[in-house]
Design a protein around this motif. Structure first.
Motif, short mmCIF file in Angstrom:
data_model
loop_
_atom_site.label_atom_id
_atom_site.label_comp_id
_atom_site.label_asym_id
_atom_site.label_seq_id
_atom_site.Cartn_x
_atom_site.Cartn_y
_atom_site.Cartn_z
N LYS A 17 0.84 -1.20 0.00
CA LYS A 17 0.00 0.00 0.00
C LYS A 17 0.87 1.24 0.00
CE LYS A 17 -4.12 -1.94 2.13
NZ LYS A 17 -4.94 -2.05 3.34
N GLU A 20 2.29 1.74 -3.57
CA GLU A 20 1.32 1.73 -4.67
C GLU A 20 1.58 2.82 -5.70
OE1 GLU A 20 -3.49 1.88 -5.46
OE2 GLU A 20 -2.73 1.48 -3.46
N ARG A 66 -3.76 0.53 -11.86
CA ARG A 66 -4.13 0.43 -10.45
C ARG A 66 -4.65 -0.98 -10.12
NH1 ARG A 66 -3.81 4.29 -7.02
NH2 ARG A 66 -3.86 5.95 -8.55
N GLN A 70 -2.98 -3.70 -7.49
CA GLN A 70 -3.76 -4.37 -6.43
C GLN A 70 -3.65 -5.89 -6.54
OE1 GLN A 70 -7.64 -2.61 -6.88
NE2 GLN A 70 -7.03 -0.71 -5.85
N ARG A 73 -0.27 -6.83 -5.23
CA ARG A 73 -0.28 -6.80 -3.76
C ARG A 73 -0.92 -8.06 -3.20
NH1 ARG A 73 -3.74 -2.44 -2.11
NH2 ARG A 73 -5.29 -3.91 -1.41
#
Length: 133
Positions: A17, A20, A66, A70, A73
């Motif tokens: 995060k 990012e 994006r 994600q 992650r």
């Protein structure tokens, strides 16, 4: 936020995060996470160099979106489940984006420092060692 109170998976989620915005639009590189006593100590991104053509830096391909960041992650967090029986080391997440598709590989490296684990203490004091024939 106190990292040693969180599981390693939650720490990795926190790291991603934090990274990012740096990962967004990146074409390739390595996310590096250093762990000591099951706590993330250092982390960062090593980007591959910026490409140039004919000596000019131009617009390159679109990097990670994006949604891809994600998904990256989530993959990183899921990979922690594969970590077994080590508390010190590094995790390297290599990634690249080509034609809008991303791929990644994961490397777990354990490392320990034996110099800090054992300290030699002579049975006799230094003076007694000198006097022993």
């Amino acid at each position: 936020m106190e990292l040693d109170a969180m599981t390693l998976a939650r720490q990795v989620d926190f790291v991603f995060k934090q990274l990012e915005e740096e990962l967004l639009h990146s074409l390739a590189g390595t996310v590096i996470i250093q762990i000591r006593n099951n706590v993330v100590g250092k982390y960062g991104v090593r980007h591959n160099p910026i490409e140039s053509k004919n000596g000019r830096i131009g617009q390159s391909e679109q990097g990670m979106t994006r949604e891809q960041v994600q998904a990256f992650r989530q993959m990183a967090v899921d990979s922690i489940k594969l970590k077994r029986n080590w508390t010190h080391g590094e995790i390297l997440y290599d990634f690249s984006v080509r034609s809008g598709t991303w791929s990644a590989s994961i490397l777990f490296e354990s490392n320990y420092n034996l110099a800090n684990m054992f300290r030699y203490t002579p049975k006799y004091g230094q003076q007694a060692l000198r006097e022993t024939p």
